[in-house]
Design a protein around this motif. Structure first.
Motif, PDB file in Angstrom:
ATOM      1  N   GLN A  19      13.342   7.138  33.407  1.00 55.71           N
ATOM      2  CA  GLN A  19      14.658   6.547  33.281  1.00 55.71           C
ATOM      3  C   GLN A  19      14.720   5.686  32.023  1.00 55.71           C
ATOM      4  N   GLY A  20      15.930   5.453  31.543  1.00 58.87           N
ATOM      5  CA  GLY A  20      16.118   4.623  30.361  1.00 58.87           C
ATOM      6  C   GLY A  20      17.327   3.720  30.532  1.00 58.87           C
ATOM      7  N   LYS A  21      17.286   2.581  29.914  1.00 60.54           N
ATOM      8  CA  LYS A  21      18.360   1.598  30.029  1.00 60.54           C
ATOM      9  C   LYS A  21      18.772   1.137  28.630  1.00 60.54           C
ATOM     10  N   ALA A  22      20.046   0.792  28.522  1.00 58.78           N
ATOM     11  CA  ALA A  22      20.559   0.281  27.245  1.00 58.78           C
ATOM     12  C   ALA A  22      21.495  -0.884  27.512  1.00 58.78           C
ATOM     13  N   VAL A  23      21.396  -1.901  26.687  1.00 58.06           N
ATOM     14  CA  VAL A  23      22.247  -3.088  26.774  1.00 58.06           C
ATOM     15  C   VAL A  23      22.896  -3.303  25.418  1.00 58.06           C
ATOM     16  N   ILE A  24      24.231  -3.367  25.407  1.00 52.64           N
ATOM     17  CA  ILE A  24      24.968  -3.592  24.164  1.00 52.64           C
ATOM     18  C   ILE A  24      25.605  -4.965  24.232  1.00 52.64           C
ATOM     19  N   LEU A  25      25.230  -5.840  23.323  1.00 54.16           N
ATOM     20  CA  LEU A  25      25.787  -7.187  23.239  1.00 54.16           C
ATOM     21  C   LEU A  25      26.813  -7.229  22.110  1.00 54.16           C
ATOM     22  N   VAL A  26      28.064  -7.438  22.474  1.00 51.40           N
ATOM     23  CA  VAL A  26      29.139  -7.503  21.485  1.00 51.40           C
ATOM     24  C   VAL A  26      30.034  -8.689  21.822  1.00 51.40           C
ATOM     25  N   HIS A  27      30.883  -9.039  20.876  1.00 50.50           N
ATOM     26  CA  HIS A  27      31.883 -10.064  21.153  1.00 50.50           C
ATOM     27  C   HIS A  27      32.878  -9.531  22.177  1.00 50.50           C
ATOM     28  N   ASP A  28      33.443 -10.421  22.948  1.00 44.37           N
ATOM     29  CA  ASP A  28      34.282 -10.024  24.076  1.00 44.37           C
ATOM     30  C   ASP A  28      35.460  -9.154  23.663  1.00 44.37           C
ATOM     31  N   ILE A  29      36.010  -9.389  22.470  1.00 47.44           N
ATOM     32  CA  ILE A  29      37.185  -8.631  22.037  1.00 47.44           C
ATOM     33  C   ILE A  29      36.844  -7.167  21.755  1.00 47.44           C
ATOM     34  N   LYS A  30      35.562  -6.848  21.565  1.00 46.83           N
ATOM     35  CA  LYS A  30      35.155  -5.470  21.277  1.00 46.83           C
ATOM     36  C   LYS A  30      34.576  -4.766  22.512  1.00 46.83           C
ATOM     37  N   LYS A  31      34.565  -5.457  23.619  1.00 47.73           N
ATOM     38  CA  LYS A  31      33.945  -4.895  24.818  1.00 47.73           C
ATOM     39  C   LYS A  31      34.671  -3.648  25.288  1.00 47.73           C
ATOM     40  N   ASP A  32      35.993  -3.697  25.383  1.00 41.90           N
ATOM     41  CA  ASP A  32      36.761  -2.537  25.831  1.00 41.90           C
ATOM     42  C   ASP A  32      36.655  -1.386  24.844  1.00 41.90           C
ATOM     43  N   PHE A  33      36.585  -1.718  23.562  1.00 37.86           N
ATOM     44  CA  PHE A  33      36.461  -0.687  22.528  1.00 37.86           C
ATOM     45  C   PHE A  33      35.205   0.149  22.762  1.00 37.86           C
ATOM     46  N   TYR A  34      34.087  -0.494  22.987  1.00 41.82           N
ATOM     47  CA  TYR A  34      32.840   0.252  23.161  1.00 41.82           C
ATOM     48  C   TYR A  34      32.756   0.910  24.533  1.00 41.82           C
ATOM     49  N   LYS A  35      33.341   0.319  25.530  1.00 46.26           N
ATOM     50  CA  LYS A  35      33.367   0.979  26.841  1.00 46.26           C
ATOM     51  C   LYS A  35      34.169   2.273  26.769  1.00 46.26           C
ATOM     52  N   LYS A  36      35.233   2.265  25.986  1.00 45.26           N
ATOM     53  CA  LYS A  36      36.077   3.452  25.848  1.00 45.26           C
ATOM     54  C   LYS A  36      35.354   4.564  25.096  1.00 45.26           C
ATOM     55  N   PHE A  37      34.783   4.216  23.934  1.00 44.38           N
ATOM     56  CA  PHE A  37      34.231   5.247  23.064  1.00 44.38           C
ATOM     57  C   PHE A  37      32.806   5.665  23.424  1.00 44.38           C
ATOM     58  N   LEU A  38      32.150   4.945  24.312  1.00 44.64           N
ATOM     59  CA  LEU A  38      30.847   5.393  24.787  1.00 44.64           C
ATOM     60  C   LEU A  38      30.994   6.563  25.759  1.00 44.64           C
ATOM     61  N   TYR A  39      32.160   6.663  26.370  1.00 40.26           N
ATOM     62  CA  TYR A  39      32.355   7.703  27.386  1.00 40.26           C
ATOM     63  C   TYR A  39      33.404   8.735  26.995  1.00 40.26           C
ATOM     64  N   GLU A  40      34.021   8.579  25.828  1.00 35.72           N
ATOM     65  CA  GLU A  40      35.026   9.518  25.374  1.00 35.72           C
ATOM     66  C   GLU A  40      34.663  10.028  23.979  1.00 35.72           C
TER      67      GLU A  40
END
Length: 605
Positions: free
Chosen positions: A155-176
Motif C-alpha cells: 500500500q502507499g499513502k500521499a499527503v498534500i499540504l497546500v494553503h486552504d484556498i487551493k484545497k478544493d482545486f487539488y481535490k478536483k483535479f486529482l480525481y478528474e
C-alpha cells in the motif's frame, strides 16, 4: 512554508512511523530548512535517531565522505537531502542509503523527484509551488506514484499540504482529467521572431496563419475562457489573434528585430532578429544590448542583466552579477547551492557574449568588441587579469613573454618562479605552459590594383618601426574593397592536447580564436571573425573597405584567444591610400558578386 513543518512531522508519525518517506519540496533552500526543523522536532522525542537504521559507527564513516556540511548533520538523524545543489557523489550516497532503508526520510526538490526511482511508503508534498510556477496535477500524480510500489510495498499513502484556498482545486483535479493548456502566449514574440529570421513569416497574414497551425489555437477554440474570451465566434477569434499579432510584432519592432513595410503588412527581418534567433536569446536581451552596449560601460554588468538569467531564484540579475564576480576572483562560495547557480550562469554566458560581439560588430564598436573578447577569456579562465611575474631583470607581462623568457627550458622557468611557487606547483605550471598554443601569423592583402589584369595578392611590409620609411607602407586605392588574408599556423603542433585548460565551473572546449580588424584612432570596428582550432596552416579572409580620402592610414589586426588571457597578438597594417581607380572598383564589385570575396561589415553583416 514554515507553518507546514509540524504537519509534516505529524504525518510521518501517523502514516509511516517506520517506513520510508519521500518529502517533495519547492526549492533547494526549503529542503535544508525542513530537514533542520525535523531534527528540532526529533530532539523532543525519547529516541532522536529513530529514523536512522544503520550502525552508528558505520554511519560515521559514511558521513566522513560527505562534502555538504548540512547533509553531514541530517544524515546522522536518518534524514537525507537530494537536490541539484549537492555534489554528485553526495547525491549518490544519499540515494544508496535511502534505497537500502538505512535512512527513513528523504527530502527532495520537485525537479529531482520527477526522475528519481525511490520507492516509499509515504509521499508528502510540502506546498505545490516552485518559485512562481504551480506544480500541476499530472506532476503531483507522477510523484505520488513513488508510494506503494508493488515490488516493495502492499500500500502507499500521499499527503498534500497546500494553503486552504487551493484545497478544493487539488481535490478536483486529482480525481478528474486535467486539460493540458498551451504556454505559447508568454513567449509568442520570440517564436515569431525565429520564423521571421528564417523567412517563414514575411507578412502579418503569415503570422496569423502560423498561429492557427499551432496547439495554442486548438486550445483557444476548445477552452476560450482560459484566455479570457467570451465566445468562439469567427469575429471574436479573429480580433483576438489580430491584436495578439499586432502586440507581438510591436514588441519585436521595439527590439530592433524587424520593420513593418509602408503597406503596414509586409515584414522585413533585421540583423538583430537573426542574432536573437541564432543564439536562442529573448528579443528583450538583444534590445538591451543595442541600447546599453558602449565602450565606457562595464561589459560584465550588461551580461548579468540578460533576460536569460531572469529565472534564477532570489534577485536574479543581482545574484548573477555577484556570482560572476565570485567566479572571476575564484572566491569560495558559502554553500553548494551557489555552485549550482554559478554553473547555470556560465552555461549561458558564452553564447550571450557571442551575441554581444555580433551586436558590437554590427554597430562598428571596436573597443566594445575587444572588451567582449576579453570577457570571454575571463569566463573560461576564471580570472580577471594575469599575475605579474618578476623576472631576472624586469617584470614579465603576458604569457608570450614568459614563454620567450624561458627559452623552452623548465629550469629557467623554475628560476623565475622559485620564490613564488612550490616545486610541485612549478612542474604543474610548466606542463600547462608548454601546451599553450603558439600561433604564427602571416598577412597579405588581396584585391585589384590599377594596371593589373587580374586580382593580385600582395604581402604586407614588415613593420620596421619607422613610419616615415615608405617601405613600411602598402599602396592601395581609396574607397575600395580589399581582403586581408590571414595565414595561421600552430607552431607546437606535435602536442595532441587541443582542449582548453579550464577550471571546475566551466565546460570543456576546444581552442578557438577571434580575429578583430579595426582602426584604433577612430575606434571603428571593420571586421570580426571567429575561427576554430589551428593545427595545420589555414588562411582566413577578412574583407574591409579603404577610406574615401587619400593619405596614410593604420589599421590594426588583433588575434585574440577565446580561452586564454595574455595570448593576444596585435599587428599594424600600414596602408597608403592612392587615388581611387574606377576600373579596380568595378573589378572588385564584379568579383564580390561572383562570390569571390566575403561580405564586409560596412556593406552589411
Amino acid at each position: 512554508m514554515a507553518s507546514m513543518n509540524k504537519p509534516v512531522f505529524q504525518a510521518i508519525r501517523s502514516h509511516s512511523p517506520a517506513m520510508p518517506v519521500l518529502i517533495v519540496m519547492s526549492s533547494r533552500r526549503q529542503t535544508r530548512l525542513t530537514a533542520l526543523e525535523l531534527i528540532a522536532f526529533l530532539a523532543t522525542e525519547d529516541d532522536p535517531k529513530q529514523w536512522l537504521h544503520q550502525d552508528k559507527t558505520q554511519m560515521t564513516d559514511i558521513i566522513a565522505t560527505v562534502r555538504e556540511s548540512n547533509l553531514k548533520l541530517t544524515l546522522a538523524f536518518g534524514i537525507g537531502m537530494h537536490h541539484t545543489g549537492l555534489h554528485q557523489r553526495d547525491r549518490k550516497t544519499v540515494e544508496e542509503l535511502f534505497v537500502n532503508c538505512k535512512i527513513q526520510i528523504l527530502i527532495a526538490t520537485s525537479t529531482l523527484a520527477w526522475g528519481v526511482n525511490f520507492p516509499a511508503h509515504l509521499v508528502i508534498f510540502k506546498g505545490t509551488e516552485y518559485q512562481t510556477c504551480v506544480v500541476v496535477s499530472p506532476d503531483v500524480l507522477q510523484m505520488m506514484g513513488r508510494a506503494g510500489r508493488p515490488q516493495y510495498d502492499d500500500q502507499g499513502k500521499a499527503v498534500i499540504l497546500v494553503h486552504d484556498i487551493k484545497k478544493d482545486f487539488y481535490k478536483k483535479f486529482l480525481y478528474e482529467p486535467f486539460p493540458v493548456e498551451s504556454s505559447l502566449l508568454g513567449v509568442l514574440s520570440d517564436h515569431l521572431n525565429a520564423e521571421i529570421a528564417a523567412g517563414t513569416i514575411t507578412s502579418k497574414q503569415d503570422a496569423m496563419d502560423y498561429i492557427t497551425w499551432m496547439y495554442f489555437f486548438r486550445r483557444l477554440v476548445m477552452n476560450p475562457s482560459y484566455n479570457s474570451l467570451d465566445d468562439i465566434s469567427h469575429e471574436t477569434i479573429n480580433k483576438f489573434l489580430s491584436n495578439l499579432v499586432e502586440r507581438s510584432l510591436r514588441d519585436l519592432e521595439c527590439s530592433y528585430c524587424m520593420e513593418i513595410g509602408e503597406d503596414d503588412c509586409t515584414i522585413e527581418a533585421l540583423t538583430y532578429s537573426r542574432i536573437s534567433s541564432y543564439y536562442y536569446l529573448k528579443h528583450q536581451t538583444v534590445r538591451m544590448f543595442k541600447e546599453r552596449l558602449r565602450a565606457e560601460l562595464p561589459i560584465q554588468d550588461i551580461l548579468s542583466d540578460a533576460e536569460e538569467y531572469g529565472e534564477l531564484p532570489d534577485s536574479a540579475h543581482i545574484k548573477t552579477h555577484l556570482l560572476l564576480q565570485a567566479h572571476f576572483s575564484r572566491a569560495q562560495l558559502p554553500c553548494s547551492d551557489y555552485g549550482t547557480d554559478t554553473k547555470t550562469v556560465l552555461d549561458n554566458a558564452i553564447r550571450i557574449c557571442q551575441a554581444m560581439l555580433d551586436v558590437a560588430a554590427n554597430e562598428g564598436w571596436l573597443v566594445t568588441a575587444l572588451s567582449i573578447c576579453n570577457l570571454v577569456q575571463m569566463i573560461i579562465q576564471e580570472q580577471q587579469h594575469l599575475y605579474l611575474f618578476r623576472g631576472f631583470h624586469r617584470p614579465i607581462e603576458g604569457l608570450p613573454k614568459l614563454v620567450a623568457s624561458c627559452e623552452g627550458r623548465e629550469n629557467t622557468f623554475a628560476a623565475i618562479l622559485g620564490e613564488e611557487l612550490q616545486p610541485h606547483q612549478i612542474s604543474q605550471a610548466w606542463s600547462f605552459l608548454s601546451h599553450l598554443p603558439v600561433v604564427e601569423v602571416r598577412l597579405s592583402v588581396k584585391g585589384w590594383w590599377e594596371g593589373c589584369g587580374e586580382q593580385a595578392q600582395r604581402p604586407l611590409p614588415a613593420a620596421r618601426g619607422k613610419l616615415r620609411d615608405e617601405r613600411s607602407w602598402l599602396d592601395v586605392h581609396a574607397d575600395q574593397e580589399y581582403v586581408l588574408q590571414v595565414s595561421l599556423q600552430r607552431i607546437n603542433t606535435g602536442q595532441q592536447r587541443v582542449r582548453t585548460h579550464t577550471h571546475a565551473h566551466t565546460c570543456i572546449k576546444d581552442e578557438g580564436w577571434f580575429l578583430v580588424l579595426g582602426e584604433v584612432e577612430r575606434r571603428e570596428l571593420l571586421a570580426v571573425k571567429r575561427i576554430g582550432y589551428c593545427r595545420h596552416r589555414s588562411t582566413v579572409s577578412l574583407a574591409f573597405y579603404t577610406p574615401e580620402m587619400t593619405g596614410k592610414c593604420i589599421y590594426t589586426l588583433c588575434l585574440m584567444s577565446d580561452s586564454y588571457l595574455g595570448l593576444d597578438q596585435h599587428y599594424d597594417l600600414h596602408l597608403n591610400m592612392t587615388p581611387a581607380c574606377i576600373a579596380a572598383q568595378v573589378n572588385s564589385e564584379v568579383t564580390e558578386a561572383m562570390g569571390g570575396m566575403s561580405v564586409n561589415l560596412k556593406a552589411g553583416m
